[in-house]
Motif scaffolding. Sequence first.
Motif, PDB file in Angstrom:
ATOM      1  N   PHE A   1       4.211  67.695 -14.328  1.00  0.00           N
ATOM      2  CA  PHE A   1       5.026  67.153 -13.250  1.00  0.00           C
ATOM      3  C   PHE A   1       4.881  65.632 -13.201  1.00  0.00           C
ATOM      4  O   PHE A   1       3.792  65.092 -13.411  1.00  0.00           O
ATOM      5  CB  PHE A   1       4.606  67.730 -11.889  1.00  0.00           C
ATOM      6  N   CYS A   2       5.982  64.989 -12.880  1.00  0.00           N
ATOM      7  CA  CYS A   2       5.978  63.563 -12.575  1.00  0.00           C
ATOM      8  C   CYS A   2       6.606  63.399 -11.196  1.00  0.00           C
ATOM      9  O   CYS A   2       7.766  63.783 -10.972  1.00  0.00           O
ATOM     10  CB  CYS A   2       6.747  62.764 -13.624  1.00  0.00           C
ATOM     11  N   LEU A   3       5.827  62.819 -10.245  1.00  0.00           N
ATOM     12  CA  LEU A   3       6.248  62.726  -8.860  1.00  0.00           C
ATOM     13  C   LEU A   3       6.411  61.263  -8.463  1.00  0.00           C
ATOM     14  O   LEU A   3       5.769  60.365  -9.009  1.00  0.00           O
ATOM     15  CB  LEU A   3       5.224  63.395  -7.932  1.00  0.00           C
ATOM     16  N   LYS A   4       7.246  61.058  -7.471  1.00  0.00           N
ATOM     17  CA  LYS A   4       7.370  59.745  -6.855  1.00  0.00           C
ATOM     18  C   LYS A   4       6.231  59.548  -5.848  1.00  0.00           C
ATOM     19  O   LYS A   4       5.453  60.463  -5.569  1.00  0.00           O
ATOM     20  CB  LYS A   4       8.719  59.624  -6.163  1.00  0.00           C
ATOM     21  N   ASP A   5       6.176  58.350  -5.259  1.00  0.00           N
ATOM     22  CA  ASP A   5       5.109  58.066  -4.305  1.00  0.00           C
ATOM     23  C   ASP A   5       5.201  58.932  -3.063  1.00  0.00           C
ATOM     24  O   ASP A   5       4.189  59.203  -2.410  1.00  0.00           O
ATOM     25  CB  ASP A   5       5.168  56.582  -3.901  1.00  0.00           C
ATOM     26  N   ASN A   6       6.413  59.365  -2.715  1.00  0.00           N
ATOM     27  CA  ASN A   6       6.583  60.180  -1.521  1.00  0.00           C
ATOM     28  C   ASN A   6       6.510  61.677  -1.787  1.00  0.00           C
ATOM     29  O   ASN A   6       6.806  62.482  -0.907  1.00  0.00           O
ATOM     30  CB  ASN A   6       7.917  59.844  -0.851  1.00  0.00           C
ATOM     31  N   GLY A   7       6.146  62.083  -3.025  1.00  0.00           N
ATOM     32  CA  GLY A   7       5.977  63.498  -3.350  1.00  0.00           C
ATOM     33  C   GLY A   7       7.196  64.167  -3.923  1.00  0.00           C
ATOM     34  O   GLY A   7       7.150  65.367  -4.260  1.00  0.00           O
TER      35      GLY A   7
END
Length: 872
Positions: free
Chosen positions: A269-275
């Motif tokens: 998984f690759c997530l942004k800072d906000n999930g």
Amino acid sequence: MSLFKAREWWSTILGEKEEFDQGCLCVADVDNSGSGQDKVIVGSYNGYLRIFNPHPVKPGDEVQPEDLLLEVQLREPILQVEVGKFVSGTEGLHLAVLHCRKLCVYAVSGTQGNVEHGNQYQIKLMYEHNLQRTACNMTYGPFGGVKGRDLICIQSMDGMLMLFEQESYAFGRFLPGFLLPGPLAYSSRTDSFITVSSCQQVESYKYQVLAFATDADERHDTEQRKLSSGKRLVVDWVLNIGEQALDICVVSFNQGVSSVFVLGERNFFCLKDNGQIRFMKKLDYSPSCFIPYCSVREGTINTLIANHNKMLNVYQDVTLKWATQLPCIPVSVKVANFQDLKGVIVTLSDDGHLQCSYLGTDPSLFQAPKVDSREINYEEMNAEMKELQKIIREASKTQDILPESEKQRDVIVTAEVSPDLDEESQAIDSEVKAGAVPSVTVKITIQSRVTAQKPSLAVCVQAPLAVTCDQFVFDDLEPDSSETVVLSVFLKENCSPPELEGICMVSYNTPTGIPRVSQCSFSLPLKLVCFPAQPSKAANHKLTIDTNKPPISFVTIFPDFVDPSEGDQANALGFQFLTGSKTTLLASKTSQRYRIQSDQLEDLWLVTKALIHRLQEHFKKQNCKDFACTFSGSIPLQEYFELIDQHFELRLNAEKYQELLSERAVQFRAIERRLLTRFKDKTPAPLQHLDTLLEGTFREVIALADAAEENQANMFQAFAKLKSATHLVIMLISLWQKLSTDQIAILEATFLPLAEDTQELGWEETVDAAVSYLLRTCLSKSSKEQALTLSSQLSMPKDTSRLKKNITLFCDRLAKGGRLSLSTDSATQQAAVMPGGCATIPESDLEERTVIPGSTVVFASHGHTTKKKSKP
């Protein structure tokens, strides 16, 4: 399998039998050399801390000693090593070492040497923190946005985050809903800690929220928590990924946005800072570790993911760009810069294989030679082809793959049984009610002509016999070496054994990886299960064995049971079995006969077998080749059928107990459900004696289980008696009909098909099927019987009447001249010999010829068939 392998730039093996894991590897300029060249820091669970400065070596050369800058034993397991700005007052890099109950921060420095040994490196303890809780992992970073220094956060095994502001302890907070610790990472962009809980959720906690939350020491005190001014620890964001995570990494490169990478058990998984999910990749393998690093393409991030198939995959976002083969399974992977060589891949396996490698291929310098343009001589090729075909035909004639000669075997196992019983019995947990249960020593020797890898020895004896130790594992055997083990055999169960034989099997691997097995058998003495006693005149069961030689004194053939002072006058001998029964052996003074008598039919077997075997050995030593034993009495089928009925009745009882246990278990669970429903009600209802019914059902289940266990023990003893009686019947039939060795083997395969009796496949149905097959093939009277088909599925019969009828018919057909054979044309041959079916043959004719002219005896052994054709 990858087409390309990782190109080794530098590698070494760390220690002996040390263990490493994910946090044990770190890459950084730990000595603050300023050259930009990274060092490799490795800590092990055995407490060793090592720092390497790799240099390239030529292929085949060993690692130079100066590559190891420092090696020190810290006496405690090292869980994780990290390098950062951990000391106040300086922005230099220091080494943080996490132990189970301690956090230590060291300064690594080097002193320039004046001799050829090079520089000297040492570590200095700057400070340490003793932990009140067992640590799991740690992370570091500029918590709270501090400048020029790194703070440390340690996660304990019980879910507490302990934060240290360098030399001082800041605070501790418990994670809500914690069960098991997961990977932990810090995001400097959002100033938050990211972990994966046991609920398989990625959770993010702000540092500010942690700092102002209720103190961990007040967690269990409800009253203080109510009065406290602290806030409740609230998660910033949550993402359910549906699987446990192996590792978390937060990266932020110039050309890419800040991202949170989570490596799951089956997904990446690759997530942004906000999930929110930027992208995810479903993996078709089991990953072991990963590391994201800078990409050459703007807006993308490259990631190295290693798996348990020894593969290292390079992804650009979700696109696979390269796959390479590694020599081992890595538990940690890093990217480092060495001597102006950027992007070196550093991998560490769990057994200490540390390697620095790069991606690439080697050009192929091989050029095919020119083909000679000479003419082909077809005559020479035909002659060579005929010679090769001849060699192939000769080789294919060999029926056995492995040589049978003992001299050609790679590993030879021999067993030597002591002639005397042990002075001090080695019997362990014997159930025999006799005063003293004897034991006999068996010495087993394993001799190896070649290298035998992972040899293991298994010693097997048939119950109720047992050995003191039945499994042995050895180190690798060198050529022309040997190993010896000593064990003891004794009678464990309270019944006589049907066999006094044992088998030793050695399994090993050849240096090429081929598994092999070598085995040998050994015979146990009769005095292991019985001892001399006074002969008994009266007995329920009697057998008479006729011989063609004068009777031999028992002092000669049974020296271990007869007192030598009795001389040649001893013509009666008693055997008292340990299980309580007595057998008497009598030798006739006027005729060439021996009588064996006992109150139990099954106890005649071992004594009869020992008598015939010892007589044959005695006359063999006398060079007498015409010695023969015969039996002219009637086969004790009625007594044999009583043992069959006893065994079958116990099998029926076992089925009955199983059904009753199943019914009572269903009843017990139903009562439990009713009680649970009553106890869960907010308004309690009367139990209506459900508790009494539950207790009574429980007592019935226990009583039925005890009865089933006792019935199982009785069934085991009944099966042992049945096997002994079966051996005796087979021997009497073979002496009566003067059967050949192959025919005796068919008899044994028919009546003794099982080594262990079970409810799913019992003795009765198996023997019934085998006897029925013989009756409709080699012992059939007409073609109608041959056309009968047998049931393809074996099931437990309702009674034993059909089995007893078939056994009686089987003996009757043998008495009328039938001969045992497994050949397909046996019925046709017998029809030619006996027109109209099985006619009675005179007894005198049976004594003159033991095999009907023209009959064929076939017996399958060791996977191939051998045929013997009798002479007319």
